[in-house]
Scaffold this motif. Sequence first.
Motif, short mmCIF file in Angstrom:
data_model
loop_
_atom_site.label_atom_id
_atom_site.label_comp_id
_atom_site.label_asym_id
_atom_site.label_seq_id
_atom_site.Cartn_x
_atom_site.Cartn_y
_atom_site.Cartn_z
N TYR A 150 41.64 36.24 4.36
CA TYR A 150 41.32 37.42 5.62
C TYR A 150 42.58 37.44 6.51
O TYR A 150 42.98 38.63 6.96
N LEU A 151 43.05 36.50 6.69
CA LEU A 151 44.48 36.11 7.58
C LEU A 151 45.52 36.97 6.78
O LEU A 151 46.19 37.99 7.60
N ILE A 152 45.65 36.92 5.58
CA ILE A 152 46.48 37.65 4.57
C ILE A 152 46.31 39.06 4.88
O ILE A 152 47.21 39.80 4.81
N LYS A 153 45.22 39.32 4.52
CA LYS A 153 44.69 40.73 4.52
C LYS A 153 45.09 41.44 5.55
O LYS A 153 45.62 42.66 5.73
N SER A 154 45.04 40.82 6.74
CA SER A 154 45.22 41.36 8.32
C SER A 154 46.43 41.52 8.48
O SER A 154 47.13 42.37 9.10
#
Length: 173
Positions: free
Chosen positions: A86-90
């Motif tokens: 989720y951190l990378i996606k964001s």
Amino acid sequence: MKKYDKFCELLLKYNKTHKLTGAKSKEEVIFHIKNSLYPFKKLEDINSVLDIGTGAGFPGMVLAIEHPDIHFNLVEPLQKRVAFLYLIKSSYNLQNVTIYQERIENIKPFKVDLITSKAVSDAHTLLELSQAFHYNGLRLLLYKGENVHKELKNIKNYEIINKDKTNYLLIRI
């Protein structure tokens, strides 16, 4: 590789405390990025991908960064890895990624053009785990090592793509 600088930086930072992957240096992360990208160049007509056991993003998240026009469904049961995904996606503002914190056998099947997986299990187990997603025309791209030939018994319609010590097993259903 410049577009993956942020990915490398975040992975190495969070890997120190959360042990997301065995890669401990930027060079090792770049190796895994290139390893993730290589066989995908040989595929055509891919609009949607299901990556089983995405882990720290290999190959699914790396491919999603590279191909914003393709939708990627990333399946990973471990919370710490899902949080990182989720951190990378964001961080990359990826609109083409759906993340499932679940085991593949617990997900309601849907149609994709390609199933990928790296370092999850042997080919027969992956075929069995993904059975509910199979349909005529589906392709599976499994990232394998030097011993891929030991996993081929009773598998039909396959091709092995080789680069260095990595074998990529492409199976057509």
